[in-house]
Write an enzyme that holds these catalytic residues in place. Sequence first.
Site, PDB file in Angstrom:
ATOM      1  N   ASP A 215      21.399 -29.782  -2.171  1.00 23.53           N
ATOM      2  CA  ASP A 215      19.835 -30.094  -2.478  1.00 23.53           C
ATOM      3  C   ASP A 215      19.228 -28.150  -2.065  1.00 23.53           C
ATOM      4  O   ASP A 215      17.742 -28.304  -2.208  1.00 23.53           O
ATOM      5  CB  ASP A 215      18.812 -30.970  -2.238  1.00 23.53           C
ATOM      6  CG  ASP A 215      19.352 -31.708  -2.846  1.00 23.53           C
ATOM      7  OD1 ASP A 215      20.843 -32.067  -3.502  1.00 23.53           O
ATOM      8  OD2 ASP A 215      20.050 -33.349  -1.821  1.00 23.53           O
ATOM      9  N   ARG A 216      19.567 -27.226  -1.735  1.00 19.33           N
ATOM     10  CA  ARG A 216      19.130 -25.618  -0.952  1.00 19.33           C
ATOM     11  C   ARG A 216      18.135 -26.346   0.044  1.00 19.33           C
ATOM     12  O   ARG A 216      17.078 -25.404   0.460  1.00 19.33           O
ATOM     13  CB  ARG A 216      18.489 -25.765  -2.152  1.00 19.33           C
ATOM     14  CG  ARG A 216      18.992 -25.196  -3.914  1.00 19.33           C
ATOM     15  CD  ARG A 216      19.994 -23.580  -3.125  1.00 19.33           C
ATOM     16  NE  ARG A 216      21.085 -23.476  -3.924  1.00 19.33           N
ATOM     17  CZ  ARG A 216      22.374 -23.690  -4.988  1.00 19.33           C
ATOM     18  NH1 ARG A 216      23.280 -24.443  -3.742  1.00 19.33           N
ATOM     19  NH2 ARG A 216      22.834 -23.047  -5.741  1.00 19.33           N
ATOM     20  N   LEU A 217      18.208 -27.774   0.700  1.00 13.60           N
ATOM     21  CA  LEU A 217      17.549 -27.400   1.857  1.00 13.60           C
ATOM     22  C   LEU A 217      18.283 -27.465   3.333  1.00 13.60           C
ATOM     23  O   LEU A 217      19.088 -28.682   3.631  1.00 13.60           O
ATOM     24  CB  LEU A 217      17.364 -28.799   1.823  1.00 13.60           C
ATOM     25  CG  LEU A 217      15.486 -29.856   1.174  1.00 13.60           C
ATOM     26  CD1 LEU A 217      15.991 -31.281   1.492  1.00 13.60           C
ATOM     27  CD2 LEU A 217      14.621 -28.707   1.372  1.00 13.60           C
TER      28      LEU A 217
END
Length: 213
Positions: free
Chosen positions: A191-193
Amino acid sequence: MTDPASMRRVYQRGTLTESTAPEHWFTLFAEWFAAAAAELIAVEVNAMQVATVDAAGHPAVRTVLLKAFDERGIVFYTNYSSAKGRDLEARPYAAAVLAWLAQERQVRISGPVSRVTRAETEAYFAGRPRGSQLGAWASGQSALVPSRAVLDEAEREVTERFAGRDIPPPPHWGGYRIAPEAVEFWQGRPDRLHDRLRYRREGERWLLERLAP
Ligand SMILES: Cc1cc2nc3c(=O)[nH]c(=O)nc-3n(C[C@H](O)[C@H](O)[C@H](O)COP(=O)(O)O)c2cc1C
């Protein structure tokens, strides 16, 4: 045509946490370097991109090979009269990035740059293949070359000049060390975290900070 906008990969190979991060950036760097080298699909694990700026503040970036690293920093070898050499003489500061994409990792290192000692350069140069040693003498790196034939002729000339004897490093050739002021480790997460931990030097200590992805 391959559309880069449709290329997508879920990053889930690892995590990066404050509680397990070592006190010194070097420990983690050495661990990640070994992990990258151990992966069979890795190519040129020690390749890195080094950015410099010229006297007018214009940036340039190129790939070089990392040839040594320890607590003092990271070392690469080049022609001191090249474009990057001229940049570094005018503005002795650089930023480097190593992208270990198979591991979904990136390491960014920035700090002041200085030449390694002549003894270090000589020791490294002595271990290079003879062809590479000759190449260092034959190439006025970053200068305009009228044709390939001119380059081949320069190689023939230095091959003759050094026939039968050891080749010393050219005076205009040697190592630079980037002494890190900041080293950022990036580990891809879903999630691009992503995890981003940065070691920042404050005096003799290394502060560990987390950055938003
Ligand atoms: C995989 C790879 C490794 C390279 N390694 C070096 C290196 O260790 N030293 C170097 O001077 N140039 C190296 N080069 C060439 C540089 O990218 C660059 O073309 C050259 O240093 C001239 O850069 P400059 O004109 O900005 O000084 C490498 C290029 C590639 C693609």
